[in-house]
Design an enzyme around this catalytic site. Structure first.
Site, mmCIF file in Angstrom:
data_model
loop_
_atom_site.group_PDB
_atom_site.id
_atom_site.type_symbol
_atom_site.label_atom_id
_atom_site.label_comp_id
_atom_site.label_asym_id
_atom_site.label_seq_id
_atom_site.Cartn_x
_atom_site.Cartn_y
_atom_site.Cartn_z
ATOM 1 N N GLU A 116 -8.755 -24.602 21.944
ATOM 2 C CA GLU A 116 -9.710 -24.458 20.844
ATOM 3 C C GLU A 116 -9.230 -23.376 19.887
ATOM 4 O O GLU A 116 -8.520 -22.438 20.288
ATOM 5 C CB GLU A 116 -11.089 -24.059 21.386
ATOM 6 C CG GLU A 116 -11.661 -25.026 22.407
ATOM 7 C CD GLU A 116 -12.917 -24.485 23.072
ATOM 8 O OE1 GLU A 116 -13.770 -23.922 22.359
ATOM 9 O OE2 GLU A 116 -13.031 -24.595 24.299
ATOM 10 N N LYS B 188 -9.505 -20.034 17.920
ATOM 11 C CA LYS B 188 -10.201 -18.771 18.189
ATOM 12 C C LYS B 188 -10.802 -18.272 16.872
ATOM 13 O O LYS B 188 -10.107 -17.722 16.028
ATOM 14 C CB LYS B 188 -9.242 -17.736 18.780
ATOM 15 C CG LYS B 188 -9.937 -16.452 19.219
ATOM 16 C CD LYS B 188 -8.968 -15.517 19.938
ATOM 17 C CE LYS B 188 -9.694 -14.273 20.417
ATOM 18 N NZ LYS B 188 -10.241 -13.472 19.325
ATOM 19 N N ASP C 151 -12.546 -16.077 14.190
ATOM 20 C CA ASP C 151 -12.555 -14.628 13.984
ATOM 21 C C ASP C 151 -13.932 -14.209 13.480
ATOM 22 O O ASP C 151 -14.186 -14.116 12.288
ATOM 23 C CB ASP C 151 -11.474 -14.245 12.961
ATOM 24 C CG ASP C 151 -11.130 -12.771 13.034
ATOM 25 O OD1 ASP C 151 -11.610 -12.085 13.956
ATOM 26 O OD2 ASP C 151 -10.374 -12.295 12.157
ATOM 27 N N TYR D 131 -19.204 -22.759 21.691
ATOM 28 C CA TYR D 131 -18.045 -23.172 22.477
ATOM 29 C C TYR D 131 -18.254 -23.113 23.990
ATOM 30 O O TYR D 131 -17.332 -23.402 24.754
ATOM 31 C CB TYR D 131 -16.825 -22.330 22.114
ATOM 32 C CG TYR D 131 -17.025 -20.828 22.182
ATOM 33 C CD1 TYR D 131 -17.304 -20.178 23.377
ATOM 34 C CD2 TYR D 131 -16.919 -20.052 21.026
ATOM 35 C CE1 TYR D 131 -17.479 -18.816 23.433
ATOM 36 C CE2 TYR D 131 -17.095 -18.676 21.071
ATOM 37 C CZ TYR D 131 -17.365 -18.069 22.280
ATOM 38 O OH TYR D 131 -17.544 -16.713 22.332
ATOM 39 N N LYS E 17 -2.974 -14.783 20.742
ATOM 40 C CA LYS E 17 -3.215 -14.128 19.456
ATOM 41 C C LYS E 17 -2.046 -14.403 18.508
ATOM 42 O O LYS E 17 -0.884 -14.216 18.870
ATOM 43 C CB LYS E 17 -3.376 -12.610 19.642
ATOM 44 C CG LYS E 17 -4.522 -12.210 20.561
ATOM 45 C CD LYS E 17 -5.872 -12.625 20.039
ATOM 46 C CE LYS E 17 -6.342 -11.782 18.877
ATOM 47 N NZ LYS E 17 -6.744 -10.436 19.248
ATOM 48 N N CYS F 196 10.312 18.185 -7.684
ATOM 49 C CA CYS F 196 8.952 17.652 -7.584
ATOM 50 C C CYS F 196 8.592 16.886 -8.851
ATOM 51 O O CYS F 196 8.761 17.409 -9.962
ATOM 52 C CB CYS F 196 7.967 18.802 -7.372
ATOM 53 S SG CYS F 196 6.237 18.280 -7.411
ATOM 54 N N CYS G 263 5.598 19.204 -10.655
ATOM 55 C CA CYS G 263 5.785 20.563 -11.182
ATOM 56 C C CYS G 263 7.235 20.930 -11.473
ATOM 57 O O CYS G 263 7.509 21.983 -12.057
ATOM 58 C CB CYS G 263 5.188 21.592 -10.213
ATOM 59 S SG CYS G 263 6.111 21.764 -8.676
ATOM 60 N N CYS H 227 7.329 19.672 -1.604
ATOM 61 C CA CYS H 227 7.279 20.665 -2.663
ATOM 62 C C CYS H 227 6.592 21.882 -2.061
ATOM 63 O O CYS H 227 5.468 21.777 -1.570
ATOM 64 C CB CYS H 227 6.483 20.140 -3.859
ATOM 65 S SG CYS H 227 6.177 21.404 -5.119
ATOM 66 N N CYS I 48 1.740 24.153 -7.350
ATOM 67 C CA CYS I 48 1.985 22.781 -7.803
ATOM 68 C C CYS I 48 0.652 22.104 -8.124
ATOM 69 O O CYS I 48 -0.228 22.011 -7.264
ATOM 70 C CB CYS I 48 2.720 21.992 -6.724
ATOM 71 S SG CYS I 48 2.919 20.235 -7.114
#
Length: 669
Positions: free
Chosen positions: A110, A112, A114, A219, A307, A401, A404, A419, A424
């Protein structure tokens, strides 16, 4: 015709047409006919409200506002299924089955679904009660909400007294429409249809559940033997004959080759369904063989769930952007051509660091494959080099950076670039956003946009500046009126009284999370005592290792930190631990002692932090994720994947009402 007789005739017709439409997908009348009959029904019930029966279609629209969910004990436990992730796992399952019952076995395969596992009880054919799986032994009464699902018959075609099990779910179309409405209303979107279905069935207002357009597939039966059938497949056919909705895409397989073919078919076709599936369920078809195989503590030996692997989707990597976090880490982020993955549209995903980008050979302009780690977090898993046309470019992290211009450094044993400029702007902004967040100082009204405005207009440079803002300054901000400013200033004032652990967490000391901040605050009691603590004293504290201890010592050695704390003290910010202590309680009151507890969903009576504090006060340890090591899950409304995983693992689930029982004025601690 006698009006009461006509009333029953209208009910029977409407229920028949509803079954044909919602269960059989074979409507026999136009919508206008159904609508006219429904109007006739409502008119009769308005004249004779005492005639209304439980199987009347009018009872599906909801209207009850429940006070809470009552616990329901399942007469026969609702077991979870063991999981298989490969053909090898399934062959091993088949081998164990054949060792017990011989080679003459067949499997009912069957889809599955969700969704959320539920139980429906019918007495003499009349729907009486519906419940969630819960911990498998005790669930929650959701009778009223399940009644709003139009494919759930209020009356069976024969007067059976049975308990049927199934999966309530939200169709993809309903999910899309619901999220569109929530987006328009500025509400948080549901991550996937499963979360939406679970949240809908746990609504206290049944009208809300009724609007969500849920559906169901049945089910199983608690005891198929009572129905006089010998095989599971025969039982499903009988459920369909009774008027219950059973998934038609099932198949009896005689060999494992047929099982694998069924799995391969639906792995390819799953996207074409109008509902989500996350695997295939195998059940030994012969009921006597099921009985021979029996059950483990939490799972049956005669059934297993295969699964599906995480859904992988190809898309285009348009660019790689750089983000500077509050600790200075520079993180590359993939900008993607929007792609639909595992229920949501993904347009961005973290690439973590440069080493990982090069290891996966990911280039700007590549076609890449993405998935959601744990079906939640978008992730780029690989590139597809064979689709390159020469326009792709390799990515290299900058040496300075991006915010900055300071030189980036790679600290020892770290793959990330940082940095380390304390001024900054990107770090300062992120630090401010963190400081006011719910888990830190929890200042309502100071969202990210407001913080950005304050920073960009140079009204704040550090967290202490927040406590010296004036009404006049705030009124100049965009979309900040008199009421908003008054409320914000009140929230800032209230935050001054927070217990020390919130301040410690809000300061953003490296490696000090919310739990460690609480532990340190509880031990040292004041910020001054913690500030003077030596590394040795820190490492004697539970859950504080050398790395964290070094980080705390280094932080408080910084002269700028001393100046910041002095400013916070001047503003009147509390620097003392005022929270609860497990040691203040009798041993018997520590009901969560040594237990790992996970909070999920929206809580009505507690803030998340208050619930966490209560659990810790009662000796528990609060974790952010559900695993086999989790002892309890506390689920509020709209609980999603964590609740589903807890139910799958058979973990005990408490409601917020259960948690309330532990408050002092409720006879608890």
């Amino acid at each position: 015709m006698d009006e009461k007789k006509r009333y029953q005739e209208v009910i029977d017709l409407l229920n028949r047409y509803s079954h044909e439409y919602y269960v059989m997908d074979q409507p026999t009348v136009e919508d206008v006919v159904y609508d006219q009959l429904n109007q006739e029904l409502l008119a009769i019930e308005e004249r004779h409200p005492d005639w209304i029966t439980s199987d009347s279609p009018s009872q599906r629209v909801g209207g009850e506002v429940l006070e809470g969910f009552v616990k329901v004990a399942h007469q026969t436990p609702m077991l979870s299924l063991g999981n298989a992730f490969s053909q090898e796992d399934l062959l091993n399952f088949d081998r164990q089955v054949r060792e017990k019952v011989g080679d003459e076995r067949e499997y009912m395969c069957e889809l599955k679904i969700d969704g959320l596992a539920v139980s429906l009880i019918y007495e003499n054919g009349i729907y009486k009660q519906g419940a969630t799986r819960g911990d498998g032994t005790i669930g929650e009464d959701i009778t009223a909400n399940l009644r709003t699902i139009r494919s759930v018959p209020m009356k069976l075609r024969q007067p059976f007294s049975i308990e049927v099990r199934g999966e309530a779910y939200m169709p993809k179309k309903s999910f899309k429409e619901l999220n569109e409405i929530r987006e328009e209303e500025g509400q948080m979107l549901f991550a996937n249809p499963r979360n939406a279905a679970a949240g809908s069935l746990r609504q206290l207002d049944t009208k809300v559940a009724a609007k969500r357009n849920l559906d169901i597939f049945l089910y199983s039966v608690a005891d198929f033997g009572e129905m006089g059938v010998a095989k599971h497949s025969e039982g499903l056919e009988m459920l369909a004959d009774l008027g219950l909705k059973v998934n038609k895409e099932r198949r009896v397989c005689q060999t494992m080759e047929e099982v694998f073919a069924y799995i391969e078919e639906w792995t390819e076709k799953r996207a074409s369904l109008d509902y989500d599936i996350d695997g295939i369920v195998l059940k030994v078809n012969d009921l006597s063989q099921q009985e021979t195989l029996g059950n483990r503590v939490k799972t049956p030996r005669w059934s297993i769930a295969y699964k599906f692997p995480a859904e992988e989707v190809p898309t285009k990597l348009l660019d790689i952007e750089l983000n500077v976090g509050r600790t200075g880490v520079v993180t590359p982020t993939a900008v993607l051509e929007p792609a639909f993955v595992a229920g949501t549209t993904v347009s961005r995903a973290s690439l973590h660091n440069e080493d990982l980008i090069h290891e996966k050979d990911i280039r700007i302009g590549d076609t890449v494959v993405i998935k959601k780690a744990g079906d939640i977090i978008p992730e780029v898993i690989r590139s597809i080099p064979e689709e390159r046309d020469g326009t792709q470019t390799e990515f290299h992290m900058p040496e300075i950076c991006p915010t900055c211009g300071s030189e980036l450094v790679r600290l020892e044993e770290e793959v990330a670039l940082r940095c380390i400029n304390p001024k900054c702007p990107a770090q300062l902004k992120e630090g401010l956003i963190h400081f006011v967040s719910r888990n830190a100082m929890n200042i309502d009204g100071l969202g990210e946009k407001v913080v950005m405005q304050l920073f960009d207009q140079q009204l704040i440079q550090d967290v202490a500046d927040l406590y010296f803002l004036s009404k006049e300054e705030l009124l100049k901000l965009e979309r900040m009126g008199e009421k908003s400013v008054t409320n914000l200033l009140h929230s800032i004032e209230v935050s001054k009284e927070n217990s020390l652990e919130r301040l410690l967490f809000g300061l953003g000391i490296r490696h000090v999370g919310a739990k460690a901040a609480r532990t340190l605050a509880m031990k040292f009691e004041t910020i001054d005592r913690l500030k003077e603590a030596a590394k040795e004293e820190l490492t004697e504290t539970p859950d504080v290792g050398e790395i964290m201890a070094d980080s705390v010592v280094t932080y408080f050695e910084n002269e700028e930190v001393h100046e910041l704390l002095n400013e916070l003290k001047k503003a009147g910010v509390n620097m003392t631990y005022t929270g609860p202590r497990p040691s203040d309680l009798d041993e018997e009151a520590l009901v969560f002692k040594d237990k790992t507890v996970v909070l999920t969903g929206k809580l009505e009576q507690f803030t998340r932090n208050d619930a966490k504090a209560l659990i810790e006060q009662l000796g528990g340890n609060v974790s952010g994720s559900v695993s086999k090591k989790t002892d309890l899950v506390v689920a509020g409304s709209d609980a999603g994947s964590k609740l589903a995983k807890a139910q799958e693992l058979g973990i005990t689930v408490l409601s917020e009402a259960d948690l309330l029982n532990y408050l002092p004025d409720k006879g608890g601690v």
